[in-house]
Design a protein around this motif. Sequence first.
Motif, PDB file in Angstrom:
ATOM      1  N   GLY A 194      26.480  41.889  42.956  1.00  0.00           N
ATOM      2  CA  GLY A 194      26.743  43.208  42.377  1.00  0.00           C
ATOM      3  C   GLY A 194      27.926  43.904  43.042  1.00  0.00           C
ATOM      4  N   ALA A 195      28.000  43.808  44.366  1.00  0.00           N
ATOM      5  CA  ALA A 195      29.125  44.410  45.087  1.00  0.00           C
ATOM      6  C   ALA A 195      30.430  43.714  44.709  1.00  0.00           C
ATOM      7  N   ALA A 196      30.393  42.391  44.571  1.00  0.00           N
ATOM      8  CA  ALA A 196      31.596  41.645  44.173  1.00  0.00           C
ATOM      9  C   ALA A 196      32.036  42.048  42.767  1.00  0.00           C
ATOM     10  N   LEU A 197      31.077  42.211  41.861  1.00  0.00           N
ATOM     11  CA  LEU A 197      31.408  42.643  40.499  1.00  0.00           C
ATOM     12  C   LEU A 197      32.051  44.023  40.500  1.00  0.00           C
ATOM     13  N   ALA A 198      31.566  44.907  41.365  1.00  0.00           N
ATOM     14  CA  ALA A 198      32.115  46.258  41.436  1.00  0.00           C
ATOM     15  C   ALA A 198      33.522  46.269  42.033  1.00  0.00           C
ATOM     16  N   MET A 199      33.846  45.265  42.847  1.00  0.00           N
ATOM     17  CA  MET A 199      35.148  45.209  43.511  1.00  0.00           C
ATOM     18  C   MET A 199      36.216  44.515  42.681  1.00  0.00           C
ATOM     19  N   ARG A 200      35.820  43.845  41.624  1.00  0.00           N
ATOM     20  CA  ARG A 200      36.759  43.010  40.871  1.00  0.00           C
ATOM     21  C   ARG A 200      36.801  43.445  39.413  1.00  0.00           C
ATOM     22  N   ASP A 201      37.997  43.610  38.892  1.00  0.00           N
ATOM     23  CA  ASP A 201      38.143  43.985  37.490  1.00  0.00           C
ATOM     24  C   ASP A 201      37.892  42.803  36.561  1.00  0.00           C
ATOM     25  N   GLU A 202      38.182  41.588  37.041  1.00  0.00           N
ATOM     26  CA  GLU A 202      38.006  40.398  36.224  1.00  0.00           C
ATOM     27  C   GLU A 202      36.535  40.006  36.148  1.00  0.00           C
ATOM     28  N   HIS A 203      36.215  39.238  35.148  1.00  0.00           N
ATOM     29  CA  HIS A 203      34.849  38.780  34.909  1.00  0.00           C
ATOM     30  C   HIS A 203      34.446  37.707  35.927  1.00  0.00           C
ATOM     31  N   ILE A 204      33.241  37.796  36.434  1.00  0.00           N
ATOM     32  CA  ILE A 204      32.658  36.738  37.267  1.00  0.00           C
ATOM     33  C   ILE A 204      31.568  36.109  36.422  1.00  0.00           C
ATOM     34  N   GLU A 205      31.675  34.826  36.190  1.00  0.00           N
ATOM     35  CA  GLU A 205      30.728  34.150  35.313  1.00  0.00           C
ATOM     36  C   GLU A 205      29.403  33.929  36.036  1.00  0.00           C
ATOM     37  N   MET A 206      28.335  34.411  35.415  1.00  0.00           N
ATOM     38  CA  MET A 206      26.990  34.321  35.987  1.00  0.00           C
ATOM     39  C   MET A 206      26.220  33.186  35.337  1.00  0.00           C
ATOM     40  N   PHE A 207      25.315  32.576  36.102  1.00  0.00           N
ATOM     41  CA  PHE A 207      24.413  31.584  35.533  1.00  0.00           C
ATOM     42  C   PHE A 207      23.403  32.294  34.660  1.00  0.00           C
ATOM     43  N   ASP A 208      23.124  31.701  33.518  1.00  0.00           N
ATOM     44  CA  ASP A 208      22.179  32.262  32.557  1.00  0.00           C
ATOM     45  C   ASP A 208      21.250  31.140  32.118  1.00  0.00           C
ATOM     46  N   TYR A 209      19.958  31.308  32.361  1.00  0.00           N
ATOM     47  CA  TYR A 209      18.989  30.267  32.004  1.00  0.00           C
ATOM     48  C   TYR A 209      18.959  29.955  30.514  1.00  0.00           C
TER      49      TYR A 209
END
Length: 153
Positions: A71-86
Amino acid sequence: MSARLSTSVGGSLHTYFMSHELLWSALNAQQANATLIGPQLRAAAEELLRMYVPGRMRVMALDAAGERIIGAALAMRDEHIEMFDYTEAFAGTSTCLLIGGFIAGPAGVEAAATAVTGAGATRVEAAVIGGWSAPIRGVSRVRELAGIHVRVA
C-alpha cells in the motif's frame, strides 16, 4: 538405566527449548509486523519499488505487514503495480514477488508459493523484512527488504 533416562531427558529438554524458541520468534515477528510504520515502512516500500519489474512481475502480500508495504509503495508511485489476483491466471512468463514483514518460519511463504505456482506463475521470489534466511521450497530467491532496522523485543 541411568544413561537412558539422561538421554530421554536431554531429548525432551531440547524439544522444549526449540519449541519455546520458535514461539518467541513468532511473537517477536508479530510484534515487529504490528508496529511497522513511519520511516521503516517507507524504506520497505522504497525497496519494493526498486525490486519490482513492471510487465514481468506481480506482487502478493504474505501478511498484514506485506499489505502495508505494498500500500505504501502504491501511494509512492504514480505508475501501476500489478497485483496477484486469485481470479486471474498468470501470464506465461510472470514472476510473483511475495511481500512480507518479519517471518518466523517458511510455512506461510511456502504455501503462498504453491498457490501462485498453481495459478501459473513461472517463478516465485519473496521479499521480507527479515526473520528467516534459509532457502524456502518453491521460492527461487528470498530477499530482505534492506535498510530496515526495527527494534524487536
